[in-house]
Design a protein around this motif. Structure first.
Motif, PDB file in Angstrom:
ATOM      1  N   SER A 112      20.937   4.414 -12.923  1.00 39.00           N
ATOM      2  CA  SER A 112      20.433   5.181 -13.931  1.00 39.00           C
ATOM      3  C   SER A 112      21.660   6.437 -14.308  1.00 39.00           C
ATOM      4  CB  SER A 112      19.368   6.217 -13.315  1.00 39.00           C
ATOM      5  OG  SER A 112      19.866   6.685 -12.049  1.00 39.00           O
ATOM      6  N   PRO A 113      22.688   6.520 -13.575  1.00 38.11           N
ATOM      7  CA  PRO A 113      23.707   7.584 -13.976  1.00 38.11           C
ATOM      8  C   PRO A 113      24.324   7.362 -15.130  1.00 38.11           C
ATOM      9  CG  PRO A 113      23.883   7.117 -11.616  1.00 38.11           C
ATOM     10  CD  PRO A 113      23.031   6.203 -12.114  1.00 38.11           C
ATOM     11  N   LEU A 114      25.084   8.382 -15.764  1.00 37.41           N
ATOM     12  CA  LEU A 114      25.850   8.086 -17.173  1.00 37.41           C
ATOM     13  C   LEU A 114      27.092   7.397 -16.838  1.00 37.41           C
ATOM     14  CD1 LEU A 114      25.523   9.011 -20.213  1.00 37.41           C
ATOM     15  CD2 LEU A 114      27.177  10.919 -19.546  1.00 37.41           C
ATOM     16  N   ASP A 115      27.715   7.925 -15.757  1.00 38.61           N
ATOM     17  CA  ASP A 115      28.956   7.155 -15.338  1.00 38.61           C
ATOM     18  C   ASP A 115      28.596   5.912 -14.206  1.00 38.61           C
ATOM     19  OD1 ASP A 115      30.043   8.850 -16.906  1.00 38.61           O
ATOM     20  OD2 ASP A 115      31.785   9.393 -15.457  1.00 38.61           O
ATOM     21  N   VAL A 116      29.518   4.810 -14.044  1.00 37.91           N
ATOM     22  CA  VAL A 116      29.213   4.027 -13.044  1.00 37.91           C
ATOM     23  C   VAL A 116      29.119   4.618 -11.613  1.00 37.91           C
ATOM     24  CG1 VAL A 116      30.268   2.065 -11.806  1.00 37.91           C
ATOM     25  CG2 VAL A 116      30.272   2.200 -14.557  1.00 37.91           C
ATOM     26  N   ASN A 259      20.108   9.408 -27.535  1.00 35.74           N
ATOM     27  CA  ASN A 259      19.685   8.985 -26.172  1.00 35.74           C
ATOM     28  C   ASN A 259      21.035   9.287 -25.160  1.00 35.74           C
ATOM     29  OD1 ASN A 259      17.305   7.987 -26.305  1.00 35.74           O
ATOM     30  ND2 ASN A 259      18.036   5.808 -27.354  1.00 35.74           N
ATOM     31  N   ASP A 260      22.267   9.768 -25.735  1.00 31.08           N
ATOM     32  CA  ASP A 260      23.387   9.868 -25.254  1.00 31.08           C
ATOM     33  C   ASP A 260      23.577  11.384 -24.792  1.00 31.08           C
ATOM     34  OD1 ASP A 260      26.157  10.161 -24.542  1.00 31.08           O
ATOM     35  OD2 ASP A 260      26.252   7.902 -24.662  1.00 31.08           O
ATOM     36  N   PRO A 261      23.415  11.980 -23.821  1.00 30.35           N
ATOM     37  CA  PRO A 261      23.556  13.418 -23.423  1.00 30.35           C
ATOM     38  C   PRO A 261      24.881  14.028 -24.206  1.00 30.35           C
ATOM     39  CG  PRO A 261      22.749  12.340 -21.537  1.00 30.35           C
ATOM     40  CD  PRO A 261      23.348  11.419 -22.622  1.00 30.35           C
TER      41      PRO A 261
END
Length: 480
Positions: A112-116, A259-261
């Protein structure tokens, strides 16, 4: 982001179930440069196995033992003879097998997180291990990490012994053997050492072996960007100067960015996106003047090259480099077997000034990459070999001038073709190994429809620029 604690439950050595009859394998001119690289760290995330873990672990060990008999070099060690030649000794010394516990994590937590998620780095052993240490350390280590609702199987393997083609053949064979399909294996590895890649040149190394050629502790961000089949086709059409489908619209673009913060929270970027889109769709499509077909992947690479160069904010005169790893198995005459075991790759650089990359169109950037890849035929492979023989050296992995992009792995690798009996992987991830500013790895998308995932590693400020780049984010979405 903080990572949940991963604890090692047990560790042991797994040996092949049959003794090897394979002779020493001499490292090639594609293997030897990798002695200064970290071990490859790649693995797959699966849903919960159908059997309890206390039963699963012994069965996995048994399957690994049988798989090692099919891949004897992985259970061996490196050795250097009195003349300086480096070999793989298939001496059945065994591999490391670790059982780890991270049951505080669920699959949704990891994806779920933005970064890996940082925890993926804990799902591999042999952190910072340099391939030269295979003289005394195992060539392979497998770590099986139990999650709350799944399992991660991570492999660390010596990069002087395998490339991506060999690695994924091993991993998929491991899954087949676990399922009891070892009697019908088709992708049998070829261990012959008879090509132009086998050389009499000697690589002289410092006492104690080489070190990695980049700062492994530099601050970095890592994201997975996904490219759908439809978006790749639009990008390819643009690179080949063909009309885009009529249904491209500002609504489609803005819907994707919402969809991208990093884009959603920046109204200035939204305005840039709108203006850029209008100027793009209103411009006339160029007439096709050349018959060279730009591939889907070259189109994606050109897009990335342009966006990262913009994000780095170089002066126009700065030389940038885009390196692509090419598989030489089918380029050499006579051709190597498709499952030749070892490294059979060469790094093909393409150079252009920052001014050219950002001011020329996508087609121009893609053409530069296309020309160099097409030119890498048997004669060029041999030229690369001759150049290395004149000056034997380790591969200078890294980004010393801050202006390089290094594309590794391949969307053609069968990363999702392994099934241990719990279904295809939910995701493919890598560890800390060989990560530096500008290191990109290409994976196939999970759905198998021609989608591509890029594992992008960049300096934090460059990643922020990439996330706000309207051209790049028109086609890319973060993986969910």
């Amino acid at each position: 982001m903080p990572s949940s604690e991963t604890t090692i439950v047990s560790k042991c050595t797994v040996f092949p179930d049959r003794k090897s009859t394979l002779k020493n394998l001499k490292l090639s001119v594609s293997d030897l440069p990798m002695l200064s690289c970290h071990y490859i760290q790649k693995g797959c995330l699966f849903t919960q196995p159908s059997i309890p873990f206390h039963t699963l672990i012994p069965i996995l060990k048994s399957a690994l033992s049988r798989t090692l008999s099919l891949f004897p070099p992985l259970a061996g060690r490196l050795t250097t003879d009195s003349d300086g030649y480096v070999y793989i000794t298939c001496n059945d010394a065994g591999v490391d097998f670790l059982h780890a516990n991270a049951t505080g994590l669920c699959i949704c937590d990891l994806l779920s997180p933005l970064d890996v998620h940082d925890s993926f780095k804990e799902f591999f052993t042999f952190d910072s291990k340099v391939s030269y240490t295979g003289h005394s350390s195992p060539i392979l280590a497998v770590q099986v990490t139990q999650l709350a609702d799944g399992v991660f199987i991570g492999c660390a393997v010596n990069h002087a012994v395998t490339d991506g083609t060999s690695f994924w053949n091993f991993f998929n064979t491991f899954a087949q053997v676990y399922r009891g399909a070892s009697k019908c294996l088709q992708n049998v590895p070829d261990f012959r050492r008879e090509s132009v890649l086998i050389s009499d040149a000697v690589l002289r190394l410092p006492e104690g072996g080489p070190c990695v050629t980049f700062d492994a502790d530099a601050p970095l961000r890592e994201r997975i960007f996904s490219f759908s089949r439809d978006d790749i086709q639009k990008l390819k059409a643009r690179a080949n100067n063909r009309r885009w489908p009529e249904n491209n619209s500002a609504a489609e673009l803005m819907g994707k960015q919402s969809n991208d913060p990093h884009v959603k929270e920046n109204s200035k970027v939204v305005t840039i996106l709108e203006n850029w889109f209008k100027s793009t769709v209103n411009s006339k499509q160029q007439t096709v003047t050349e018959t060279v077909e730009i591939s889907s992947f070259q189109s994606v690479c050109a897009l990335l090259w342009r966006a990262v160069t913009r994000a780095r904010k170089f002066p126009a005169s700065k030389t940038t480099t885009f390196r692509m790893a090419v598989n030489c198995r089918h380029r050499i005459e006579p051709k190597l077997e498709a499952y030749y075991f070892g490294n059979a790759i060469q790094s093909v650089p393409t150079y252009a000034s920052a001014g050219e990359v950002v001011s020329r169109d996508l087609r121009w950037c893609a053409e530069q990459l296309n020309k160099n890849v097409r030119a890498h035929d048997d004669a060029m492979v041999r030229r690369f070999v001759e150049d290395w023989e004149r000056n034997p050296r380790c591969f200078p992995l890294g980004n010393p001038d801050g202006a390089s992009i290094t594309m590794g792995s391949s969307p053609r690798f069968p990363m999702y073709d392994n099934d241990f009996g719990w279904g295809k992987p939910m995701a493919v991830r890598s560890g800390r190994a060989n990560k530096f500013d500008g290191k990109i790895s290409a994976f196939p998308g999970r759905d198998g429809s021609g989608t591509v995932d890029l594992e992008v590693v960049l300096a934090p400020e460059t990643m922020a620029g990439l996330e706000s780049d309207p051209e790049f984010m028109l086609y890319a979405t973060r993986q969910s």
